[in-house]
Design an enzyme around this catalytic site. Structure first.
Site, mmCIF file in Angstrom:
data_model
loop_
_atom_site.group_PDB
_atom_site.id
_atom_site.type_symbol
_atom_site.label_atom_id
_atom_site.label_comp_id
_atom_site.label_asym_id
_atom_site.label_seq_id
_atom_site.Cartn_x
_atom_site.Cartn_y
_atom_site.Cartn_z
ATOM 1 C CB CYS A 1 40.537 36.485 -15.682
ATOM 2 S SG CYS A 1 38.791 36.432 -15.260
HETATM 3 N N1 LIG Z 1 35.001 33.433 -15.855
HETATM 4 C C1 LIG Z 1 35.684 33.839 -14.813
HETATM 5 O O1 LIG Z 1 36.359 33.048 -14.147
HETATM 6 C C2 LIG Z 1 35.640 35.290 -14.360
HETATM 7 C C3 LIG Z 1 36.185 35.614 -13.111
HETATM 8 C C4 LIG Z 1 36.136 36.927 -12.663
HETATM 9 C C5 LIG Z 1 35.599 37.908 -13.490
HETATM 10 N N2 LIG Z 1 35.106 37.578 -14.728
HETATM 11 C C6 LIG Z 1 34.523 38.670 -15.520
HETATM 12 O O2 LIG Z 1 33.112 38.554 -15.463
HETATM 13 C C7 LIG Z 1 32.522 38.989 -16.701
HETATM 14 C C8 LIG Z 1 31.643 37.878 -17.253
HETATM 15 O O3 LIG Z 1 32.453 36.768 -17.579
HETATM 16 P P1 LIG Z 1 31.896 35.292 -17.612
HETATM 17 O O4 LIG Z 1 33.087 34.410 -17.519
HETATM 18 O O5 LIG Z 1 30.788 35.126 -16.644
HETATM 19 O O6 LIG Z 1 31.307 35.236 -19.088
HETATM 20 P P2 LIG Z 1 30.400 34.069 -19.730
HETATM 21 O O7 LIG Z 1 30.674 34.094 -21.183
HETATM 22 O O8 LIG Z 1 30.577 32.803 -18.959
HETATM 23 O O9 LIG Z 1 28.923 34.557 -19.473
HETATM 24 C C9 LIG Z 1 28.411 35.734 -19.975
HETATM 25 C C10 LIG Z 1 26.927 35.540 -20.291
HETATM 26 O O10 LIG Z 1 26.421 36.827 -20.656
HETATM 27 C C11 LIG Z 1 25.548 36.666 -21.786
HETATM 28 N N3 LIG Z 1 25.536 37.980 -22.452
HETATM 29 C C12 LIG Z 1 26.527 38.540 -23.181
HETATM 30 N N4 LIG Z 1 26.176 39.776 -23.556
HETATM 31 C C13 LIG Z 1 24.931 39.988 -23.071
HETATM 32 C C14 LIG Z 1 24.057 41.078 -23.134
HETATM 33 N N5 LIG Z 1 24.385 42.223 -23.747
HETATM 34 N N6 LIG Z 1 22.850 40.955 -22.519
HETATM 35 C C15 LIG Z 1 22.522 39.806 -21.872
HETATM 36 N N7 LIG Z 1 23.323 38.734 -21.796
HETATM 37 C C16 LIG Z 1 24.509 38.848 -22.373
HETATM 38 C C17 LIG Z 1 26.146 35.529 -22.576
HETATM 39 O O11 LIG Z 1 25.170 34.882 -23.368
HETATM 40 C C18 LIG Z 1 26.686 34.596 -21.473
HETATM 41 O O12 LIG Z 1 25.744 33.619 -21.076
HETATM 42 C C19 LIG Z 1 33.694 39.377 -17.591
HETATM 43 O O13 LIG Z 1 33.927 40.749 -17.473
HETATM 44 C C20 LIG Z 1 34.857 38.611 -16.985
HETATM 45 O O14 LIG Z 1 36.094 39.234 -17.243
HETATM 46 C C21 LIG Z 1 35.099 36.278 -15.164
#
Ligand SMILES: NC(=O)c1ccc[n+]([C@@H]2O[C@H](COP(=O)([O-])OP(=O)(O)OC[C@H]3O[C@@H](n4cnc5c(N)ncnc54)[C@H](O)[C@@H]3O)[C@@H](O)[C@H]2O)c1
Length: 407
Positions: free
Chosen positions: A256
């Protein structure tokens, strides 16, 4: 409600568990075979979500996991939570979000409530997601956005008690999304448009990014003046209003803070504006790894040919997430100065094509970047141990950024 959550990572699995906790039926869709297999076998891959929560949900029959988007077609609500990283050139990369939207467009045969939780610039829901899904499915869906605020490893704030902002492309969409989140979140804040919600998320993290840049630069100044930054920050923090503490560090990491301001900067440029604050903070935050490597040489002497163990390569304590970790440029800086570098992290078995090394090897010195609570340096036979900021639990470690006044 029948809920499909696309992406079962930090954000998606958190929402999945929140929705399951109030009795919704959830289908978790993820394109990673390892994630699907792990969850199906009742194992959680996210800190703060226990195996037993997952295995009980699977056993109850209310939680299905699959790699097939077809399974989303029967849902009432679809939540998108896929990564929105930077590409190799450091620019916003929406490719996973657009591929997810295209896949949904290919399978949805009736109108749904579609909520995006992936972080992106204002206009993403309206200009990117909506046309791809409506265009592909030939349906008019309801679109809302609720940017996620999960803080992995935070024991005080979780999905239930973290207030949640919700905007929509129509009032009907926003109100439907508000009703969904109110089923498992204590406080839901409706806003007037999707763009307000998208921009609020980017501002929250840009605010942190800039203040971290400020405190990192301030720590450099304090260090040059021989004034303990820790004590100054603690003293400044005694002001009960108008001040919020931030702490200097070897850099910024995670999915982030280093990423979201870049999304805002790129979007702002499309409107003819360049944020000087973002550009400057980026420069300061990204020079910290090299600055800390230089501080190490000030304190230790030349590291050419020395065997250095870098401890804690996750981007923060208590979690195994290594995305955008400043450990990488820090290790590169040490190597540039001629050191032979190995790393150890009790939460990260392998990273960057290498396995975590034992602390018991033959090293000249160690630098602890992140001290996880389960870190053990027993067996350490090397020379001095340095760290970034003074750590009261390990008063013998020598701090390189902010140090405590000798009393
Ligand atoms: N990690 C954090 O603390 C956090 C906090 C707030 C917002 N976010 C936002 O949330 C979003 C997700 O981040 P995250 O940390 O959960 O990511 P992550 O990498 O932990 O998880 C994402 C998951 O999505 C899957 N994936 C990717 N592309 C895909 C697709 N096209 N179809 C199906 N599955 C798919 C991946 O295999 C993975 O398991 C991002 O935009 C991030 O900026 C993250």
């Amino acid at each position: 409600m029948r809920v499909a959550v696309i992406g079962q990572g930090y954000v998606g699995l958190t929402i999945t568990v929140g929705a399951l906790s109030v009795g919704h039926q959830v289908t978790g869709i993820d394109h990673s075979p390892a994630v699907v297999a792990g969850l199906k076998s009742g194992k959680s891959h996210i800190e703060g979500i226990s195996d037993s929560v997952i295995s009980k949900a699977i056993a109850s029959g209310r939680f299905q996991v699959t790699d097939s988007y077809l399974q989303s077609a029967d849902s009432d609500v679809i939540v998108i939570a896929v990564p929105t990283p930077l590409d190799a050139k450091g620019s916003a990369d929406l490719s996973l979000l657009t591929s997810s939207a295209k896949s949904l467009g290919g399978v949805l045969k009736s109108p749904k409530l579609i909520i995006n939780e992936s972080t992106s610039y204002p206009g993403t829901l309206r200009e990117v997601i909506n046309p791809l899904i409506d265009g592909g499915s030939g349906q008019s869906h309801l679109y809302a956005i609720s940017p996620e605020r999960v803080d992995p490893g935070n024991k005080r704030y979780g999905v239930k008690n973290t207030p949640r902002v919700v905007g929509g492309l129509s009032d009907q969409a926003r109100d439907a999304a508000v009703a969904f989140y109110r089923s498992f979140c204590d406080e839901v804040i409706p806003v007037s448009s999707a763009e307000v919600a998208e921009a609020a998320k980017l501002f929250e993290n840009t605010f942190r990014f800039i203040n971290i840049g400020l405190v990192n630069e301030f720590a450099e100044i304090m260090s040059a003046m021989g004034i303990p930054a820790d004590e100054v920050l603690k003293a400044a923090g005694s002001k009960p209003y108008g001040f919020m503490p931030f702490h200097p560090n070897v850099g910024i990491g995670g999915h982030c803070i280093p990423v979201d301001p870049i999304y805002l900067q790129e979007r702002a440029k499309e409107f003819g504006i360049t944020s000087k604050y973002i550009a400057l903070s980026e420069e300061i935050n990204h020079r910290m790894p090299k600055y800390v490597a230089k501080r190490l040489m000030d304190e230790y002497g030349d590291i050419k040919g020395k065997k250095v163990l870098v401890v804690g390569i996750a981007y923060k304590a208590g979690i195994s997430d290594t995305r955008e970790s400043p450990a990488k440029p820090f290790i590169e800086s040490l190597k540039e100065f001629g050191a032979e570098v190995s790393w150890h992290d009790p939460l990260v078995p392998s990273w960057d094509g290498q396995s975590s090394s034992s602390v018991a090897g033959a090293y000249d010195l160690a630098v602890v970047l992140v001290a996880h609570s389960n870190l053990s340096m027993s067996g350490w036979k090397g020379g001095p141990i340095f760290t970034t900021n003074f750590n009261p639990k390990y008063p013998d470690w020598k701090p390189l950024i902010s140090f405590q006044q000798k009393s």
